[in-house]
Design a protein around this motif. Structure first.
Motif, short mmCIF file in Angstrom:
data_model
loop_
_atom_site.label_atom_id
_atom_site.label_comp_id
_atom_site.label_asym_id
_atom_site.label_seq_id
_atom_site.Cartn_x
_atom_site.Cartn_y
_atom_site.Cartn_z
N HIS A 15 0.84 -1.20 0.00
CA HIS A 15 0.00 0.00 0.00
C HIS A 15 0.88 1.26 0.00
O HIS A 15 1.05 1.90 1.04
CB HIS A 15 -0.91 0.02 1.23
N PRO A 16 1.42 1.64 -1.15
CA PRO A 16 2.32 2.80 -1.17
C PRO A 16 1.61 4.13 -0.90
O PRO A 16 2.21 5.06 -0.38
CB PRO A 16 2.93 2.76 -2.57
N LEU A 17 0.32 4.23 -1.22
CA LEU A 17 -0.39 5.49 -0.95
C LEU A 17 -0.58 5.70 0.55
O LEU A 17 -0.53 6.84 1.03
CB LEU A 17 -1.74 5.50 -1.67
N PHE A 18 -0.78 4.62 1.29
CA PHE A 18 -0.86 4.73 2.74
C PHE A 18 0.47 5.23 3.31
O PHE A 18 0.50 6.05 4.22
CB PHE A 18 -1.24 3.38 3.35
N MET A 19 1.57 4.73 2.76
CA MET A 19 2.88 5.17 3.22
C MET A 19 3.11 6.64 2.87
O MET A 19 3.74 7.36 3.64
CB MET A 19 3.97 4.29 2.60
N LEU A 20 2.60 7.09 1.73
CA LEU A 20 2.71 8.50 1.38
C LEU A 20 1.96 9.37 2.39
O LEU A 20 2.47 10.41 2.84
CB LEU A 20 2.16 8.74 -0.03
N LEU A 21 0.78 8.93 2.79
CA LEU A 21 0.00 9.66 3.80
C LEU A 21 0.72 9.68 5.14
O LEU A 21 0.82 10.73 5.79
CB LEU A 21 -1.38 9.02 3.95
N MET A 22 1.27 8.54 5.54
CA MET A 22 2.00 8.49 6.80
C MET A 22 3.29 9.32 6.75
O MET A 22 3.67 9.94 7.74
CB MET A 22 2.33 7.04 7.16
N SER A 23 3.93 9.37 5.60
CA SER A 23 5.13 10.20 5.46
C SER A 23 4.79 11.68 5.57
O SER A 23 5.53 12.44 6.20
CB SER A 23 5.79 9.93 4.11
N ALA A 24 3.69 12.07 4.97
CA ALA A 24 3.27 13.47 5.08
C ALA A 24 2.93 13.82 6.53
O ALA A 24 3.28 14.90 7.01
CB ALA A 24 2.08 13.73 4.17
N LEU A 25 2.27 12.92 7.21
CA LEU A 25 1.93 13.14 8.62
C LEU A 25 3.18 13.21 9.48
O LEU A 25 3.33 14.12 10.31
CB LEU A 25 1.01 12.03 9.12
#
Length: 85
Positions: A15-25
């Motif tokens: 789930h790379p989009l979830f990781m993008l969200l977590m990285s932004a957070l």
């Protein structure tokens, strides 16, 4: 160590989009903490916080990718074995 325990490298690769969200957070939290801790050098401290948070997770991802590449070598690995000078 904390991010690695929350979600592992397998979930991150699925789930790379979830990781993008977590990285932004995590990035926004690091900026906020750095600004309120040391306002004069917040940029350097924010980069340090982000790096400290993501190094274990990135290390696990690289280990997993190297293992997959060793099991199934790609074109570059096959072509370099057959050529000799």
């Amino acid at each position: 160590m904390v991010l690695e325990s929350l979600f592992g490298s397998r979930e991150t690769l699925r789930h790379p989009l979830f990781m993008l969200l977590m990285s932004a957070l995590a990035g926004s939290m690091a900026l906020w903490m750095a600004y309120f801790t040391f306002p004069g050098s917040a940029s350097v401290l924010a980069v340090s916080f982000i790096t400290i948070a993501f190094v274990p997770l990135m290390h696990q991802i690289f280990k997993r990718e190297e293992k997959v590449e060793a099991e199934r070598p790609g074109y570059a690995a096959l072509s370099s074995q057959g050529t000799s000078a």
